[in-house]
Design a protein around this motif. Structure first.
Motif, PDB file in Angstrom:
ATOM      1  N   LEU A  72     -15.419  -6.672  -1.024  1.00  0.00           N
ATOM      2  CA  LEU A  72     -15.819  -5.516  -0.230  1.00  0.00           C
ATOM      3  C   LEU A  72     -17.277  -5.137  -0.475  1.00  0.00           C
ATOM      4  N   VAL A  73     -17.710  -5.178  -1.736  1.00  0.00           N
ATOM      5  CA  VAL A  73     -19.112  -4.878  -2.035  1.00  0.00           C
ATOM      6  C   VAL A  73     -20.024  -5.913  -1.405  1.00  0.00           C
ATOM      7  N   SER A  74     -19.628  -7.178  -1.472  1.00  0.00           N
ATOM      8  CA  SER A  74     -20.467  -8.230  -0.892  1.00  0.00           C
ATOM      9  C   SER A  74     -20.667  -8.035   0.607  1.00  0.00           C
ATOM     10  N   ARG A  75     -19.716  -7.350   1.244  1.00  0.00           N
ATOM     11  CA  ARG A  75     -19.804  -7.093   2.688  1.00  0.00           C
ATOM     12  C   ARG A  75     -20.393  -5.708   2.990  1.00  0.00           C
ATOM     13  N   GLY A  76     -20.793  -4.998   1.941  1.00  0.00           N
ATOM     14  CA  GLY A  76     -21.378  -3.681   2.135  1.00  0.00           C
ATOM     15  C   GLY A  76     -20.366  -2.590   2.427  1.00  0.00           C
ATOM     16  N   TRP A  78     -18.722  -0.242   0.819  1.00  0.00           N
ATOM     17  CA  TRP A  78     -18.673   0.463  -0.454  1.00  0.00           C
ATOM     18  C   TRP A  78     -17.525   1.468  -0.519  1.00  0.00           C
ATOM     19  N   ARG A  79     -17.290   2.187   0.547  1.00  0.00           N
ATOM     20  CA  ARG A  79     -16.222   3.191   0.498  1.00  0.00           C
ATOM     21  C   ARG A  79     -14.864   2.526   0.317  1.00  0.00           C
ATOM     22  N   ASP A  80     -14.633   1.412   0.987  1.00  0.00           N
ATOM     23  CA  ASP A  80     -13.373   0.687   0.814  1.00  0.00           C
ATOM     24  C   ASP A  80     -13.254   0.154  -0.613  1.00  0.00           C
ATOM     25  N   ALA A  81     -14.370  -0.304  -1.156  1.00  0.00           N
ATOM     26  CA  ALA A  81     -14.360  -0.782  -2.541  1.00  0.00           C
ATOM     27  C   ALA A  81     -14.029   0.362  -3.497  1.00  0.00           C
ATOM     28  N   PHE A  82     -14.579   1.530  -3.225  1.00  0.00           N
ATOM     29  CA  PHE A  82     -14.300   2.719  -4.033  1.00  0.00           C
ATOM     30  C   PHE A  82     -12.806   3.037  -4.015  1.00  0.00           C
ATOM     31  N   ASP A  83     -12.186   2.984  -2.848  1.00  0.00           N
ATOM     32  CA  ASP A  83     -10.755   3.269  -2.741  1.00  0.00           C
ATOM     33  C   ASP A  83      -9.921   2.217  -3.474  1.00  0.00           C
ATOM     34  N   ALA A  84     -10.313   0.956  -3.348  1.00  0.00           N
ATOM     35  CA  ALA A  84      -9.574  -0.117  -4.026  1.00  0.00           C
ATOM     36  C   ALA A  84      -9.678   0.025  -5.535  1.00  0.00           C
ATOM     37  N   LEU A  85     -10.829   0.427  -6.015  1.00  0.00           N
ATOM     38  CA  LEU A  85     -11.045   0.570  -7.450  1.00  0.00           C
ATOM     39  C   LEU A  85     -10.227   1.728  -8.013  1.00  0.00           C
ATOM     40  N   ILE A 125     -19.894   0.793  -8.150  1.00  0.00           N
ATOM     41  CA  ILE A 125     -18.992   1.398  -7.163  1.00  0.00           C
ATOM     42  C   ILE A 125     -18.674   2.843  -7.556  1.00  0.00           C
ATOM     43  N   ALA A 126     -18.328   3.028  -8.825  1.00  0.00           N
ATOM     44  CA  ALA A 126     -17.946   4.365  -9.282  1.00  0.00           C
ATOM     45  C   ALA A 126     -19.103   5.342  -9.179  1.00  0.00           C
ATOM     46  N   ASP A 127     -20.289   4.931  -9.628  1.00  0.00           N
ATOM     47  CA  ASP A 127     -21.442   5.833  -9.568  1.00  0.00           C
ATOM     48  C   ASP A 127     -21.824   6.149  -8.132  1.00  0.00           C
ATOM     49  N   ARG A 128     -21.680   5.168  -7.250  1.00  0.00           N
ATOM     50  CA  ARG A 128     -21.979   5.428  -5.841  1.00  0.00           C
ATOM     51  C   ARG A 128     -20.981   6.434  -5.275  1.00  0.00           C
ATOM     52  N   GLY A 129     -19.740   6.362  -5.710  1.00  0.00           N
ATOM     53  CA  GLY A 129     -18.746   7.308  -5.249  1.00  0.00           C
ATOM     54  C   GLY A 129     -19.120   8.745  -5.570  1.00  0.00           C
ATOM     55  N   PHE A 130     -19.656   8.972  -6.770  1.00  0.00           N
ATOM     56  CA  PHE A 130     -20.103  10.321  -7.125  1.00  0.00           C
ATOM     57  C   PHE A 130     -21.340  10.704  -6.308  1.00  0.00           C
ATOM     58  N   ALA A 131     -22.279   9.765  -6.180  1.00  0.00           N
ATOM     59  CA  ALA A 131     -23.512  10.063  -5.453  1.00  0.00           C
ATOM     60  C   ALA A 131     -23.243  10.394  -3.989  1.00  0.00           C
TER      61      ALA A 131
END
Length: 464
Positions: A72-76, A78-85, A125-131
């Motif tokens: 998901l990150v490789s495809r940009g 980020w929000r989906d990656a955040f949810d998966a994490l 991913i986590a830090d971007r979620g807060f930002a």
């Protein structure tokens, strides 16, 4: 897979550390953030293996699924990656900073090249979620009317508290220290974990309805019987803080301290608490010897550099590990091999296969460490006017809390439970280091989540 040939064409990259001369002057985290493009490229190195050994108890006890969020990150996305994490991990911003990453040791790419930078992607991913404001309170839709107490606010206690609250139970977390976090707060130096990272997650739990009660010791300030009468279930998550001692002549000399005493004082200084009454422990201008070669010893080394030690020597009882993976720990197991931390980059000396025989000094203060080299039996001595004992932990303290609850202990001195985290006392559960012994943060979070499931079944009357 973001790029079917990414593992062949893209080299591993990690965030750059600030120069040593700069970072030893500060107590902040010292990694420069990488760009989105870097993280996307690193995610594309993941091979999306048919059998992803980065998952499961060997690769990731907290049950993360790195191939999913790497892609998901490789495809940009980020929000989906955040949810998966966050589907498996309550606190990825903590594991991304503090976990030694067994997932990377189990990465299939590591058989032929350097593994995927899983931990760095996780933190990004986590830090971007807060930002981005994606981390928001998730209070339950309804309350069950059940009350649960959690004793201890380390990662196991916090994970359990969040899960139980989201299931609708009233949750109160008791912490004997003055701030929430356990060893996350006072055992991990700020240059590895700035406490604002912890505080923002605690704020989320509070907004969800978790109640924190600090400066309160169960068994002393609140009687165990009163606690059990007031709550439907209790979770013991108080950690395993009994330090391994050094039983040699001279241990009683001034200037010989347990590592956690030293690290806690420095964390309190950074938090603005100042010096303890009677003066604190400082490495400034001193010849420091750290006994113990693990993470706690490394934390002491890094702290000593920042305090301005005259010299730092770290001693280890065991032989020096090999540079590459030892055959006794084949892939995908956690490898026995030499690890050089950021603290070792900053200076000091490491000595292996040595045993301390005694400490000596003048006027009641330590001045010298005497030891023997185990490979040839040669005796030696070192200048040492500060000695820090970082030889690991033997388990939870054997008196106080556990005696007050009357729970059965196992042969290691940890709290004995069944597979559902139930202790020998009705309605009392245990999770984390108090049950496992000193372990990794990923195991603590996993234990907290599993214990929460078991407690939910218990308090709602379903079959456990």
């Amino acid at each position: 897979m973001g790029d079917p040939r990414g593992f062949l064409t893209i080299r591993r990259a990690e965030p750059r550390r600030l120069p040593v001369a700069e970072r030893i002057t500060m107590w902040r985290e010292f990694y420069e953030p990488a760009s989105d493009d870097v993280h996307r490229a690193q995610g594309a190195r993941c091979m999306d293996c048919g059998i992803p050994f980065c998952q499961g108890d060997t690769g990731c006890p907290v049950r993360n699924v790195p191939p999913d969020w790497n892609d998901l990150v490789s495809r940009g996305r980020w929000r989906d990656a955040f949810d998966a994490l966050h589907a498996t991990n309550n606190f990825p911003e903590l594991t991304g900073r503090l976990c030694p990453a067994p997932c990377e040791s189990a990465c299939v790419l590591g058989l032929v090249d350097r593994p995927v930078a899983i931990r760095n992607i996780e933190q990004a991913i986590a830090d971007r979620g807060f930002a981005e404001g994606w981390v928001t309170p998730r209070p339950p839709a309804r309350d069950t009317g059940r009350r649960v107490a959690v004793v201890g606010s380390g990662p196991a206690g916090l994970a359990a508290a969040q899960e139980l609250r989201r299931l609708g139970h009233a949750v109160v977390v008791y912490e004997r220290s003055d701030r929430v976090g356990g060893l996350l707060r006072y055992g991990i130096p700020d240059f590895k974990l700035e406490k604002q990272v912890l505080d923002r997650r605690v704020a989320q739990l509070e907004a969800e309805g978790v109640v924190f009660v600090t400066d309160t010791e169960i068994g002393a300030d609140i009687a165990v019987d009163a606690l059990r009468d007031h709550f439907d279930a209790v979770l013991l998550a108080a950690g395993a803080e009994a330090a391994r001692e050094l039983p040699v002549p001279g241990r009683e000399l001034v200037g010989v301290h347990l590592a956690m005493e030293f690290l806690t004082q420095q964390n309190r200084r950074v938090a603005g608490d100042g010096e303890p009454l009677g003066g604190g422990i400082s490495a400034r201008g001193r010849h420091v010897v750290v006994i113990g070669g693990g993470d706690t010893g490394s934390d002491c080394v890094g702290t000593c550099h920042r305090q301005g030690a005259a010299s730092v020597t770290q001693l280890e009882l065991l032989p020096q590990p090999p540079e590459a993976r030892d055959p006794s720990t084949p892939w995908p197991l956690w490898p026995m091999q030499l690890r050089t931390s950021h603290a070792h980059e900053e200076g000091g000396r490491r000595t292996w296969s040595v045993s301390t025989t005694r400490l000596s000094g003048d006027d009641g203060a330590v001045r010298r460490l005497h030891g023997v080299r185990l490979d040839d039996g040669a005796a030696f001595q070192l200048d040492a006017d500060l000695v820090l004992l970082a030889m690991g932990f033997t388990g939870p303290p054997r008196d106080g809390l556990l005696d007050a609850f009357g729970v059965r202990l196992d042969a290691r001195g940890a709290v004995a439970t069944d597979a559902r985290h139930r202790t020998s006392v009705e309605g009392v559960f245990a999770a984390g280091d108090v049950r496992r012994g000193a372990s990794l943060i990923v195991w603590a979070i996993r234990e907290g989540r599993d214990a929460a499931d078991a407690m939910h079944a218990y308090v709602t009357g379903r079959r456990a």
